[in-house]
Design a protein around this motif. Sequence first.
Motif, PDB file in Angstrom:
ATOM      1  N   MET A   1       0.821  -1.209   0.000  1.00  0.00           N
ATOM      2  CA  MET A   1       0.000   0.000   0.000  1.00  0.00           C
ATOM      3  C   MET A   1       0.853   1.256   0.000  1.00  0.00           C
ATOM      4  SD  MET A   1      -3.063  -0.986  -0.287  1.00  0.00           S
ATOM      5  CE  MET A   1      -3.942   0.550   0.019  1.00  0.00           C
ATOM      6  N   ASN A   2       1.969   1.244   0.721  1.00  0.00           N
ATOM      7  CA  ASN A   2       2.850   2.413   0.735  1.00  0.00           C
ATOM      8  C   ASN A   2       3.560   2.590  -0.596  1.00  0.00           C
ATOM      9  OD1 ASN A   2       3.373   3.890   3.566  1.00  0.00           O
ATOM     10  ND2 ASN A   2       2.780   1.790   3.938  1.00  0.00           N
ATOM     11  N   LEU A   3       3.977   1.493  -1.218  1.00  0.00           N
ATOM     12  CA  LEU A   3       4.611   1.599  -2.535  1.00  0.00           C
ATOM     13  C   LEU A   3       3.631   2.104  -3.584  1.00  0.00           C
ATOM     14  CD1 LEU A   3       6.845  -1.606  -2.672  1.00  0.00           C
ATOM     15  CD2 LEU A   3       7.642   0.758  -2.674  1.00  0.00           C
ATOM     16  N   LEU A   4       2.414   1.566  -3.556  1.00  0.00           N
ATOM     17  CA  LEU A   4       1.405   2.021  -4.519  1.00  0.00           C
ATOM     18  C   LEU A   4       1.089   3.498  -4.325  1.00  0.00           C
ATOM     19  CD1 LEU A   4      -1.053  -1.033  -4.469  1.00  0.00           C
ATOM     20  CD2 LEU A   4       0.461  -0.345  -6.330  1.00  0.00           C
ATOM     21  N   SER A   5       1.007   3.931  -3.068  1.00  0.00           N
ATOM     22  CA  SER A   5       0.772   5.355  -2.809  1.00  0.00           C
ATOM     23  C   SER A   5       1.953   6.191  -3.275  1.00  0.00           C
ATOM     24  CB  SER A   5       0.528   5.570  -1.313  1.00  0.00           C
ATOM     25  OG  SER A   5       0.374   6.939  -1.016  1.00  0.00           O
ATOM     26  N   GLY A   6       3.166   5.659  -3.102  1.00  0.00           N
ATOM     27  CA  GLY A   6       4.355   6.397  -3.505  1.00  0.00           C
ATOM     28  C   GLY A   6       4.471   6.599  -4.999  1.00  0.00           C
ATOM     29  N   ILE A   7       4.152   5.567  -5.786  1.00  0.00           N
ATOM     30  CA  ILE A   7       4.268   5.731  -7.240  1.00  0.00           C
ATOM     31  C   ILE A   7       3.192   6.674  -7.780  1.00  0.00           C
ATOM     32  CG2 ILE A   7       5.372   3.485  -7.573  1.00  0.00           C
ATOM     33  CD1 ILE A   7       2.730   2.391  -8.548  1.00  0.00           C
ATOM     34  N   ARG A   8       2.052   6.769  -7.077  1.00  0.00           N
ATOM     35  CA  ARG A   8       1.021   7.723  -7.509  1.00  0.00           C
ATOM     36  C   ARG A   8       1.409   9.151  -7.161  1.00  0.00           C
ATOM     37  NH1 ARG A   8      -2.605   4.512  -4.411  1.00  0.00           N
ATOM     38  NH2 ARG A   8      -3.359   2.690  -5.528  1.00  0.00           N
ATOM     39  N   ASP A   9       2.181   9.324  -6.085  1.00  0.00           N
ATOM     40  CA  ASP A   9       2.522  10.660  -5.610  1.00  0.00           C
ATOM     41  C   ASP A   9       3.869  11.160  -6.128  1.00  0.00           C
ATOM     42  OD1 ASP A   9       0.171  10.615  -4.198  1.00  0.00           O
ATOM     43  OD2 ASP A   9       1.100   9.976  -2.314  1.00  0.00           O
ATOM     44  N   ALA A  10       4.388  10.525  -7.168  1.00  0.00           N
ATOM     45  CA  ALA A  10       5.652  10.996  -7.747  1.00  0.00           C
ATOM     46  C   ALA A  10       5.498  12.426  -8.262  1.00  0.00           C
ATOM     47  CB  ALA A  10       6.078  10.070  -8.877  1.00  0.00           C
ATOM     48  N   ASP A  11       6.586  13.172  -8.238  1.00  0.00           N
ATOM     49  CA  ASP A  11       6.578  14.586  -8.620  1.00  0.00           C
ATOM     50  C   ASP A  11       6.066  14.750 -10.051  1.00  0.00           C
ATOM     51  OD1 ASP A  11       6.997  17.240  -9.065  1.00  0.00           O
ATOM     52  OD2 ASP A  11       9.097  17.248  -8.460  1.00  0.00           O
ATOM     53  N   PRO A  12       4.903  15.377 -10.240  1.00  0.00           N
ATOM     54  CA  PRO A  12       4.359  15.527 -11.600  1.00  0.00           C
ATOM     55  C   PRO A  12       5.232  16.406 -12.488  1.00  0.00           C
ATOM     56  CG  PRO A  12       3.055  16.799 -10.038  1.00  0.00           C
ATOM     57  CD  PRO A  12       3.995  15.963  -9.225  1.00  0.00           C
ATOM     58  N   HIS A  13       5.913  17.390 -11.908  1.00  0.00           N
ATOM     59  CA  HIS A  13       6.794  18.250 -12.710  1.00  0.00           C
ATOM     60  C   HIS A  13       7.963  17.448 -13.269  1.00  0.00           C
ATOM     61  CE1 HIS A  13       4.582  21.775 -11.406  1.00  0.00           C
ATOM     62  NE2 HIS A  13       4.747  21.417 -10.143  1.00  0.00           N
ATOM     63  N   LEU A  14       8.488  16.537 -12.456  1.00  0.00           N
ATOM     64  CA  LEU A  14       9.589  15.697 -12.933  1.00  0.00           C
ATOM     65  C   LEU A  14       9.108  14.742 -14.013  1.00  0.00           C
ATOM     66  CD1 LEU A  14      12.548  14.970 -12.634  1.00  0.00           C
ATOM     67  CD2 LEU A  14      11.920  13.425 -10.757  1.00  0.00           C
ATOM     68  N   ILE A  15       7.897  14.238 -13.861  1.00  0.00           N
ATOM     69  CA  ILE A  15       7.334  13.350 -14.881  1.00  0.00           C
ATOM     70  C   ILE A  15       7.135  14.110 -16.187  1.00  0.00           C
ATOM     71  CG2 ILE A  15       5.295  12.008 -15.504  1.00  0.00           C
ATOM     72  CD1 ILE A  15       5.031  11.238 -12.574  1.00  0.00           C
ATOM     73  N   ASP A  16       6.608  15.343 -16.106  1.00  0.00           N
ATOM     74  CA  ASP A  16       6.430  16.152 -17.315  1.00  0.00           C
ATOM     75  C   ASP A  16       7.773  16.449 -17.983  1.00  0.00           C
ATOM     76  OD1 ASP A  16       3.708  16.192 -16.930  1.00  0.00           O
ATOM     77  OD2 ASP A  16       3.715  18.111 -15.864  1.00  0.00           O
ATOM     78  N   THR A  17       8.787  16.697 -17.182  1.00  0.00           N
ATOM     79  CA  THR A  17      10.119  16.949 -17.750  1.00  0.00           C
ATOM     80  C   THR A  17      10.634  15.712 -18.473  1.00  0.00           C
ATOM     81  OG1 THR A  17      10.614  18.512 -15.968  1.00  0.00           O
ATOM     82  CG2 THR A  17      12.477  17.624 -17.203  1.00  0.00           C
ATOM     83  N   MET A  18      10.462  14.558 -17.869  1.00  0.00           N
ATOM     84  CA  MET A  18      10.911  13.324 -18.513  1.00  0.00           C
ATOM     85  C   MET A  18      10.141  13.065 -19.805  1.00  0.00           C
ATOM     86  SD  MET A  18      13.395  11.822 -16.814  1.00  0.00           S
ATOM     87  CE  MET A  18      13.261  10.088 -17.243  1.00  0.00           C
ATOM     88  N   ARG A  19       8.850  13.344 -19.794  1.00  0.00           N
ATOM     89  CA  ARG A  19       8.060  13.134 -21.006  1.00  0.00           C
ATOM     90  C   ARG A  19       8.476  14.099 -22.109  1.00  0.00           C
ATOM     91  NH1 ARG A  19       2.159  12.290 -18.059  1.00  0.00           N
ATOM     92  NH2 ARG A  19       2.380  10.022 -17.710  1.00  0.00           N
ATOM     93  N   SER A  20       8.849  15.325 -21.721  1.00  0.00           N
ATOM     94  CA  SER A  20       9.321  16.280 -22.728  1.00  0.00           C
ATOM     95  C   SER A  20      10.623  15.819 -23.363  1.00  0.00           C
ATOM     96  CB  SER A  20       9.511  17.661 -22.095  1.00  0.00           C
ATOM     97  OG  SER A  20      10.571  17.648 -21.158  1.00  0.00           O
ATOM     98  N   LEU A  21      11.341  14.956 -22.663  1.00  0.00           N
ATOM     99  CA  LEU A  21      12.582  14.380 -23.206  1.00  0.00           C
ATOM    100  C   LEU A  21      12.326  13.034 -23.880  1.00  0.00           C
ATOM    101  CD1 LEU A  21      14.958  15.199 -20.204  1.00  0.00           C
ATOM    102  CD2 LEU A  21      14.795  16.406 -22.386  1.00  0.00           C
ATOM    103  N   HIS A  22      11.049  12.752 -24.145  1.00  0.00           N
ATOM    104  CA  HIS A  22      10.625  11.529 -24.853  1.00  0.00           C
ATOM    105  C   HIS A  22      10.965  10.261 -24.061  1.00  0.00           C
ATOM    106  CE1 HIS A  22       9.870  14.137 -28.280  1.00  0.00           C
ATOM    107  NE2 HIS A  22      11.116  14.587 -28.186  1.00  0.00           N
ATOM    108  N   ALA A  23      10.795  10.328 -22.748  1.00  0.00           N
ATOM    109  CA  ALA A  23      11.045   9.149 -21.921  1.00  0.00           C
ATOM    110  C   ALA A  23       9.949   8.113 -22.139  1.00  0.00           C
ATOM    111  CB  ALA A  23      11.111   9.546 -20.447  1.00  0.00           C
TER     112      ALA A  23
END
Length: 263
Positions: A142-164
């Motif tokens: 439950m803590n791992l599942l909560s953690g992957i949902r709460d990952a930094d959205p700005h960092l995710i957007d940055t990675m996606r902008s780099l075609h991750a």
Amino acid sequence: MRGRRTVRTVRTVLPPLVTVVLVLLVWVFLTTGGRVEDYVLPSPGSVVTALTDTWSDRLAPATWVTLSETLLGMAAGLAAALGITILAGYLPVVGTALAPLLVASQSVPVVVIGPIFTIALGYGITPKVLVVALMFFFPVAMNLLSGIRDADPHLIDTMRSLHATRHSLFWRVRFPAALPAGFAGLRVSVTFAPVAAVFSEYTGSTDGIGYLLLQAIPRLQTDFVFALVVVLTALAAVLLLATTALERLCCPWNVTRQHRKES
């Protein structure tokens, strides 16, 4: 720098040390002068004597049995928690779908599910391992599942902008972000794992700490019962220390962040 570490160490070690000393002093006070009967509360000396006199022939083999059940159950529970987390990381709908089942798995108490496993699988080590695994994996998952949902959205957007790719997003962003929360659940689980093993031994066993407790309690061997509790507490403490050391290796950035908050 060294002075800060010393102060931090003192702040960490001194409060629990003082608490233990105070508890021992109260314990000695209550067990001297006939204030409390020995069969109700044995003295610390009698507990130490019971621990040393029975260690080699009874306590050590039983401790090894319970520790084996605990470690195998922890390994199985951790593998299940990581598997669910990885699957939910690639397919988020899986985490949402499995969440009610994870909660439901904890609604059945050990005293109920333990005998069911014993009836189905016998008196060997397998039902004990399954009980420990079932109790262990829920906080971690439950803590791992909560953690992957709460990952930094700005960092995710940055990675996606780099075609991750989805693979890179999970292993480089989501999973590392979930590790601190996962270790928080892991610290809770490792303290309950030996207790789960003992409860599972209550339902049917021929060895282990739980088996010795079932023999000692009806005979009013309170000093031996306390010795078993000391061993069980020591097992949980060692597992917790090992988990803390593993956390320092796997996510040192979180440990550094906690130290900054404390200072």
